[in-house]
Scaffold this active site. Structure first.
Site, PDB file in Angstrom:
ATOM      1  N   HIS A  19      10.878 -31.274  20.156  1.00 35.81           N
ATOM      2  CA  HIS A  19      11.506 -30.395  20.183  1.00 35.81           C
ATOM      3  C   HIS A  19      13.084 -30.619  19.065  1.00 35.81           C
ATOM      4  O   HIS A  19      14.091 -30.009  19.413  1.00 35.81           O
ATOM      5  CB  HIS A  19      12.509 -30.505  21.630  1.00 35.81           C
ATOM      6  CG  HIS A  19      11.964 -30.740  23.233  1.00 35.81           C
ATOM      7  ND1 HIS A  19      11.313 -28.894  23.371  1.00 35.81           N
ATOM      8  CD2 HIS A  19      10.719 -30.869  23.389  1.00 35.81           C
ATOM      9  CE1 HIS A  19      10.597 -29.369  24.210  1.00 35.81           C
ATOM     10  NE2 HIS A  19      10.042 -30.895  24.777  1.00 35.81           N
TER      11      HIS A  19
ATOM     12  N   GLN B  77     -11.066   1.700   2.402  1.00 36.94           N
ATOM     13  CA  GLN B  77     -10.462   1.733   0.555  1.00 36.94           C
ATOM     14  C   GLN B  77      -9.940   0.398   1.317  1.00 36.94           C
ATOM     15  O   GLN B  77      -9.440  -0.435  -0.023  1.00 36.94           O
ATOM     16  CB  GLN B  77     -10.632   2.411  -0.106  1.00 36.94           C
ATOM     17  CG  GLN B  77     -10.112   2.763  -1.294  1.00 36.94           C
ATOM     18  CD  GLN B  77     -10.109   3.172  -2.234  1.00 36.94           C
ATOM     19  OE1 GLN B  77     -11.374   3.890  -1.977  1.00 36.94           O
ATOM     20  NE2 GLN B  77      -8.910   3.847  -2.446  1.00 36.94           N
TER      21      GLN B  77
ATOM     22  N   ASN C 298      16.912 -27.723  -4.567  1.00 37.29           N
ATOM     23  CA  ASN C 298      16.473 -27.201  -2.754  1.00 37.29           C
ATOM     24  C   ASN C 298      14.853 -27.024  -3.399  1.00 37.29           C
ATOM     25  O   ASN C 298      14.203 -26.715  -4.502  1.00 37.29           O
ATOM     26  CB  ASN C 298      17.419 -25.145  -3.248  1.00 37.29           C
ATOM     27  CG  ASN C 298      18.638 -25.057  -3.047  1.00 37.29           C
ATOM     28  OD1 ASN C 298      18.840 -25.873  -2.228  1.00 37.29           O
ATOM     29  ND2 ASN C 298      18.956 -24.339  -3.781  1.00 37.29           N
TER      30      ASN C 298
ATOM     31  N   SER D  36      20.883 -24.295  -7.839  1.00 41.90           N
ATOM     32  CA  SER D  36      22.291 -23.071  -7.618  1.00 41.90           C
ATOM     33  C   SER D  36      22.892 -23.408  -8.572  1.00 41.90           C
ATOM     34  O   SER D  36      22.997 -23.505  -9.575  1.00 41.90           O
ATOM     35  CB  SER D  36      22.651 -23.418  -6.170  1.00 41.90           C
ATOM     36  OG  SER D  36      23.509 -22.730  -6.114  1.00 41.90           O
TER      37      SER D  36
ATOM     38  N   SER E  64      -8.291   3.883  -7.073  1.00 43.77           N
ATOM     39  CA  SER E  64      -7.876   2.228  -6.342  1.00 43.77           C
ATOM     40  C   SER E  64      -8.629   1.808  -7.303  1.00 43.77           C
ATOM     41  O   SER E  64      -8.633   0.451  -7.367  1.00 43.77           O
ATOM     42  CB  SER E  64      -9.906   2.194  -5.429  1.00 43.77           C
ATOM     43  OG  SER E  64     -11.081   2.652  -5.624  1.00 43.77           O
TER      44      SER E  64
ATOM     45  N   GLU F  12      10.118 -23.513   1.052  1.00 43.63           N
ATOM     46  CA  GLU F  12      11.005 -22.163   1.706  1.00 43.63           C
ATOM     47  C   GLU F  12      10.003 -20.919   0.884  1.00 43.63           C
ATOM     48  O   GLU F  12       9.630 -19.710   1.771  1.00 43.63           O
ATOM     49  CB  GLU F  12      12.076 -21.701   0.963  1.00 43.63           C
ATOM     50  CG  GLU F  12      12.812 -22.792   1.418  1.00 43.63           C
ATOM     51  CD  GLU F  12      14.426 -22.970   0.644  1.00 43.63           C
ATOM     52  OE1 GLU F  12      14.970 -22.107   1.776  1.00 43.63           O
ATOM     53  OE2 GLU F  12      14.601 -23.440  -0.338  1.00 43.63           O
TER      54      GLU F  12
ATOM     55  N   LYS G  92      23.491 -28.797  -5.928  1.00 40.87           N
ATOM     56  CA  LYS G  92      22.329 -28.811  -5.369  1.00 40.87           C
ATOM     57  C   LYS G  92      20.697 -28.822  -5.781  1.00 40.87           C
ATOM     58  O   LYS G  92      20.637 -29.147  -7.044  1.00 40.87           O
ATOM     59  CB  LYS G  92      22.172 -26.634  -4.979  1.00 40.87           C
ATOM     60  CG  LYS G  92      23.500 -26.279  -4.206  1.00 40.87           C
ATOM     61  CD  LYS G  92      23.273 -26.594  -2.744  1.00 40.87           C
ATOM     62  CE  LYS G  92      22.567 -25.401  -2.046  1.00 40.87           C
ATOM     63  NZ  LYS G  92      22.331 -25.289  -0.671  1.00 40.87           N
TER      64      LYS G  92
ATOM     65  N   ASN H 157     -21.063   3.149  -0.765  1.00 43.14           N
ATOM     66  CA  ASN H 157     -20.921   2.662   0.182  1.00 43.14           C
ATOM     67  C   ASN H 157     -21.446   1.426   0.120  1.00 43.14           C
ATOM     68  O   ASN H 157     -20.296  -0.241   0.592  1.00 43.14           O
ATOM     69  CB  ASN H 157     -20.934   3.381   1.524  1.00 43.14           C
ATOM     70  CG  ASN H 157     -20.273   4.506   1.450  1.00 43.14           C
ATOM     71  OD1 ASN H 157     -20.016   4.709   1.004  1.00 43.14           O
ATOM     72  ND2 ASN H 157     -20.914   5.504   2.360  1.00 43.14           N
TER      73      ASN H 157
ATOM     74  N   TYR I 119     -19.350   4.285   6.926  1.00 42.62           N
ATOM     75  CA  TYR I 119     -18.405   4.203   5.544  1.00 42.62           C
ATOM     76  C   TYR I 119     -17.680   5.646   6.010  1.00 42.62           C
ATOM     77  O   TYR I 119     -17.917   6.844   6.486  1.00 42.62           O
ATOM     78  CB  TYR I 119     -18.803   3.947   4.928  1.00 42.62           C
ATOM     79  CG  TYR I 119     -18.226   4.800   3.765  1.00 42.62           C
ATOM     80  CD1 TYR I 119     -17.145   2.656   3.975  1.00 42.62           C
ATOM     81  CD2 TYR I 119     -17.101   5.684   3.256  1.00 42.62           C
ATOM     82  CE1 TYR I 119     -16.364   3.214   2.011  1.00 42.62           C
ATOM     83  CE2 TYR I 119     -16.111   5.313   2.201  1.00 42.62           C
ATOM     84  CZ  TYR I 119     -15.702   4.094   1.411  1.00 42.62           C
ATOM     85  OH  TYR I 119     -14.654   4.003   0.612  1.00 42.62           O
TER      86      TYR I 119
ATOM     87  N   LYS J 196      -8.655  -2.977   0.868  1.00 44.38           N
ATOM     88  CA  LYS J 196      -9.041  -4.534  -0.324  1.00 44.38           C
ATOM     89  C   LYS J 196      -7.686  -5.400  -0.986  1.00 44.38           C
ATOM     90  O   LYS J 196      -7.709  -6.091  -1.262  1.00 44.38           O
ATOM     91  CB  LYS J 196      -9.427  -3.995  -1.849  1.00 44.38           C
ATOM     92  CG  LYS J 196     -11.014  -3.543  -1.885  1.00 44.38           C
ATOM     93  CD  LYS J 196     -11.641  -3.171  -3.312  1.00 44.38           C
ATOM     94  CE  LYS J 196     -11.814  -1.511  -2.771  1.00 44.38           C
ATOM     95  NZ  LYS J 196     -12.527  -0.920  -1.540  1.00 44.38           N
TER      96      LYS J 196
HETATM   97  N1  ARG Z   1     -13.163   3.290  -3.890  1.00 43.36           N
HETATM   98  C1  ARG Z   1     -14.373   3.387  -2.627  1.00 43.36           C
HETATM   99  C2  ARG Z   1     -13.991   1.949  -1.769  1.00 43.36           C
HETATM  100  O1  ARG Z   1     -12.544   0.688  -2.051  1.00 43.36           O
HETATM  101  C3  ARG Z   1     -16.299   3.277  -2.842  1.00 43.36           C
HETATM  102  C4  ARG Z   1     -16.731   4.001  -2.062  1.00 43.36           C
HETATM  103  C5  ARG Z   1     -16.553   5.287  -1.835  1.00 43.36           C
HETATM  104  N2  ARG Z   1     -17.451   5.530  -1.291  1.00 43.36           N
HETATM  105  C6  ARG Z   1     -17.208   7.470  -1.522  1.00 43.36           C
HETATM  106  N3  ARG Z   1     -17.976   7.763  -0.185  1.00 43.36           N
HETATM  107  N4  ARG Z   1     -16.114   7.894  -1.267  1.00 43.36           N
HETATM  108  O2  ARG Z   1     -14.303   2.222  -0.670  1.00 43.36           O
END
Ligand code: ARG
Length: 477
Positions: free
Chosen positions: A163, A329, A292, A284, A30, A297, A290, A117, A324, A332
């Site tokens: 309306h 994950q 725009n 355009s 991640s 939009e 045009k 966590n 957890y 995010k």
């Molecule tokens: N990258 C993980 C997340 O965003 C961090 C927590 C990972 N915890 C675990 N027990 N593997 O949630």
């Protein structure tokens, strides 16, 4: 940390004989998106180090070296000298590697009493609390641009719609201030969100708290939170703050979309009420004539992804057993995308609104079109004792005559008026002006010049107070 046979830094692995399969590593990683949490992870690490020292788990020298290494790492991150590597699973892993590179074994002491966590939940709250203030500032700027335009158009008549059909004359400033009201509610929602977001998960560890003499209240205070979490399981499982933020972001998106839609309509040659500044409009590639309203939009279009992020996040959360789960994950990317999307759209909308030119004459000509003064006739009759039901009927008949003659309400003859109803004396012409209709609306919140000026003054004061709130520093770093 375990230094694996494959050379990667991992925060786990003691009981594993080999490194992870490529497919697992690719799914699990991640760091490509959570790296933006690095400054918050470092801030939380500093607070945690001090608590470990107070607990007697680090001596003064060790604390000093750890804090210096965290500072050094922070500068290296800011300068781009320290970057996550392909082998770093997430931001926590990358930063622990950076700490170990600087401190050797001492760097491994910082992980005592905490888990990714509680760390990740803390980091995301810190990040969002800070970014929400930034978004609040941008919302206040847009509200301010709308209010400035409204100030120029308190007396500019326009037809108001229901309306999308001409309904009653309004002040164009009143219409713009209606959008300001929605943004002020959004700001209110962000502040309300912040109260619940200001709870620190740090100290919860993986889920059960710690046997070490930590001080979650002290950590919470150092990180600018109002309090530590009351329940360590909830602390690591709860993502209400993400879902709630995403809802507010989606609602902001919907408000921008509705404003955008009106700008799209107002800028058509058929309406011709508003012309966008060249810097905030596009052309355009094939049609040279045009101009725009792409900003409006895109604001309308991007509201779709913001709505999707709320739905996606709630669906991700719904079946999760406490505490957890790795599913979390997935919280995010929607949060980051919602922040980024609003950071893009809000300044563009603000610029577009601040610089748009309003064709007051064209708007004023349109104000009575479509018999928008018919309600004035009906209410004039009511003031003369005619029951509204009858007044409505009489006025409807007058509209039929005008439609047949293709003329305005005040252009019919006295005979025509009398033929519709004996109640319709020529005096009725006194209420058949747009300016008169607006001036007659004096109750608070209505579209007359007096109440619109009052509304503007109140809104401007509120916008200033939101600017102050937005400027407050919430995350001490
Ligand atoms: N990258 C993980 C997340 O965003 C961090 C927590 C990972 N915890 C675990 N027990 N593997 O949630």
């Amino acid at each position: 940390m375990t230094q694996q046979t494959d050379g990667a830094t991992r925060l786990w692995g003691g009981r594993f004989t080999g490194g992870p399969a490529e497919a697992l590593a690719r799914l699990s990683v991640s760091v490509q998106f959570d790296w933006r949490l690095a400054p918050y992870d470092l801030a939380a690490s500093r607070a945690h180090a001090r608590v470990l020292a107070r607990a007697g788990l680090l001596d003064a020298d060790e604390l000093g070296r750890i804090l210096a290494a965290l500072d050094d790492l922070e500068s290296a991150c800011a300068a781009g000298e320290f970057r996550p590597s392909v082998d770093d699973e997430d931001v926590h892993t990358a930063l622990e590697r950076g700490l170990l590179e600087r401190l050797g074994a001492l760097g491994g002491k910082l992980r005592a009493g905490r888990s990714r966590n509680d760390q990740v939940a803390t980091d995301l709250r810190l990040y969002l609390r800070e970014r929400v203030r930034g978004l609040a500032g941008r919302l206040a700027e847009l509200a301010s641009a709308l209010a400035d335009q409204a100030g120029r158009h308190i007396d500019t008549p326009a037809p108001g719609f229901t309306h999308l059909q001409p309904a009653q004359p309004i002040s164009f400033g009143h219409q713009l201030l209606a959008h300001v009201q929605a943004l002020l509610r959004d700001l209110d929602r962000l502040r309300d969100w912040d109260k619940r977001a200001a709870v620190s998960p740090l100290g919860a560890g993986a889920l059960a708290g710690s046997s070490l003499p930590l001080d979650p209240a002290q950590v919470a205070k150092e990180l600018g939170f109002d309090s530590p979490a009351a329940n360590s399981i909830d602390a690591v499982a709860d993502r209400d703050f993400a879902a709630e933020f995403l809802f507010v972001a989606a609602l902001v998106g919907v408000h921008l979309s509705r404003l955008g839609e009106e700008v799209v309509i107002w800028t058509t040659p058929q309406f011709g009420w508003v012309e966008l500044d060249d810097a905030f409009a596009t052309g355009s590639s094939i049609m040279p004539q045009k101009k725009n309203p792409d900003i409006a939009e895109l604001a309308r279009g991007k509201s779709g992804r913001l709505i999707g992020h709320v739905a996606g996040t709630l669906a991700m959360l719904k079946g999760l057993p406490l505490a957890y789960d790795r599913d979390l994950q997935e919280d995010k990317e929607p949060v980051f995308d919602a922040v980024d999307t609003l950071e893009l759209v809000l300044p563009a909308m603000t610029g577009m609104i601040a610089t748009m030119r309003v064709d007051e004459e064209r708007m004023a000509l349109d104000a009575p079109r479509g018999y928008t003064l018919a309600t004035e006739v009906a209410e004039w009759l009511v003031r003369r004792g005619v029951p509204f039901r009858e007044a409505h009927e009489i006025t409807g008949k007058l509209v039929v005559i005008c439609t047949a003659r293709d003329c305005a309400l005040d252009e019919v003859t006295d005979e025509d008026l009398a033929s519709v109803s004996p109640h319709l004396t020529p005096d009725v012409r006194s209420v058949l002006s747009v300016a008169g209709a607006l001036a007659a609306r004096m109750t608070p919140g209505s579209t007359g010049p007096g109440p619109v000026s009052d509304q503007l003054a109140t809104a401007a004061g509120r916008i200033d107070r939101w600017r102050e709130w937005a400027g407050e520093n919430v995350v001490p770093r």
